[in-house]
Design an enzyme around this catalytic site. Structure first.
Site, PDB file in Angstrom:
ATOM      1  N   SER A 149     -10.207  -3.838  -1.193  1.00 27.88           N
ATOM      2  CA  SER A 149     -11.038  -4.356  -0.103  1.00 27.88           C
ATOM      3  C   SER A 149     -12.514  -4.511  -0.470  1.00 27.88           C
ATOM      4  CB  SER A 149     -10.854  -3.438   1.116  1.00 27.88           C
ATOM      5  OG  SER A 149     -11.352  -4.031   2.280  1.00 27.88           O
ATOM      6  N   ASP A 174      -0.688  -7.571   5.867  1.00 32.38           N
ATOM      7  CA  ASP A 174      -2.094  -7.994   5.763  1.00 32.38           C
ATOM      8  C   ASP A 174      -2.110  -9.514   5.677  1.00 32.38           C
ATOM      9  OD1 ASP A 174      -4.735  -8.443   5.283  1.00 32.38           O
ATOM     10  OD2 ASP A 174      -4.872  -7.223   3.476  1.00 32.38           O
ATOM     11  N   HIS A 220      -3.321  -3.651   5.535  1.00 30.23           N
ATOM     12  CA  HIS A 220      -4.408  -3.903   4.585  1.00 30.23           C
ATOM     13  C   HIS A 220      -4.603  -2.729   3.629  1.00 30.23           C
ATOM     14  CE1 HIS A 220      -8.056  -5.542   2.967  1.00 30.23           C
ATOM     15  NE2 HIS A 220      -8.792  -4.547   3.439  1.00 30.23           N
TER      16      HIS A 220
END
EC number: 3.-.-.-
Length: 271
Positions: free
Chosen positions: A171, A222, A249
């Site tokens: 991320s 995700d 995610h």
């Protein structure tokens, strides 16, 4: 606890008992209340489905080997970075694993999840960093530019004497990992992006030029950042892709056992 990712509390007021002799509007009001509760339940189910809440896997794949000592400290110099480190328990592998983190996490996540301990058990030195402004690392002015972020990461690895690094980047940490990757540093021996940010900042040609062995990991649920990043990361010429089923995610939290197995397989097969 790792599982406490999202707590949703609802206080429902007690409904008054129906008066059989009262006006029908009371019955209609109660019916709407029930519909509202049903709608709320369906909304929560939808959020779970798309991975926004992504419940962590109920698993015993959390490691707490008392033989593994997790060290901690700050890198030297004027721009210190906090880190946690484990050394290999057994015969050491050549590569060393550097773990970054997403926006809601820090280096402690990898200790809580047992990733550091597991890597130590499998003969890997592993270092988890707190990025500037997260955990125990203070904000740094250099982190405001792409070149500064790449330089910060390069300096941290040099200060920690990390050689042949495999960089795990979920991320937000893509802000650091991708500039570092694009500069082709000799110590980067492998790359594990997990739906990283900033992939749109680079061209297809720039990705083509990267020869680093890459494991692209993402969660099946995700539907936003994973798809966006995968579209660009697929241009890396030396890559494989693994989708973790029923994970959102932060797929490494939702499916830690699968994540660890896939990561170890990738590490064990690096030349």
């Amino acid at each position: 606890m790792v599982g406490a990712l999202c707590g949703c509390w609802f206080r429902l007021g007690g409904a008054r008992p129906l008066n059989p002799f009262g006006p029908t509007v009371v019955q209609t009001s109660m019916s709407r209340s029930q519909v509202a509760l049903l709608g709320l339940s369906l909304l929560l189910m939808l959020l779970l489905y798309v991975g926004l809440l992504g419940p962590p896997e109920q698993t015993s794949w959390l490691w707490g080997d008392p033989n593994v000592t997790v060290l901690a400290g700050l890198t030297p110099g004027n721009s210190p970075i906090f880190y946690r480190e484990v050394l290999p328990l057994n015969q050491a592998h050549r590569v060393e694993v550097v773990l970054l983190h997403g926006k809601a996490f820090n280096s402690h996540t990898w200790e809580q999840l047992g990733t550091l301990q597991l890597l130590s058990q499998r003969g890997y030195r592993a270092v988890a960093l707190d990025l500037p402004g997260f955990g125990n690392s203070a904000p740094l002015k250099e982190a405001s530019t792409e070149a500064g972020r790449a330089a910060l990461l390069e300096r941290a690895l040099r200060d920690l004497e990390v050689q042949n690094a495999v960089l795990v980047s979920p991320s937000l940490s893509g802000h650091y990992a991708l500039p570092f990757l694009m500069r082709g540093h000799h110590q980067l021996h492998g790359f594990v992006p997990i739906a990283p940010t900033s992939t749109q900042n680079y061209t297809q040609e720039q990705f083509w030029a990267v020869k680093t062995p890459t494991l692209i990991l993402y969660g099946e649920l995700d539907h936003i950042l994973a798809r966006e990043s995968l579209r660009q990361l697929r241009h890396l010429p030396n890559h494989s892709v693994v989708k973790l089923r029923n994970a959102g995610h932060a797929c490494y939290l939702h499916k830690p056992r699968d994540f660890h197995l896939v990561l170890l397989a990738f590490l064990d097969h690096l030349p």
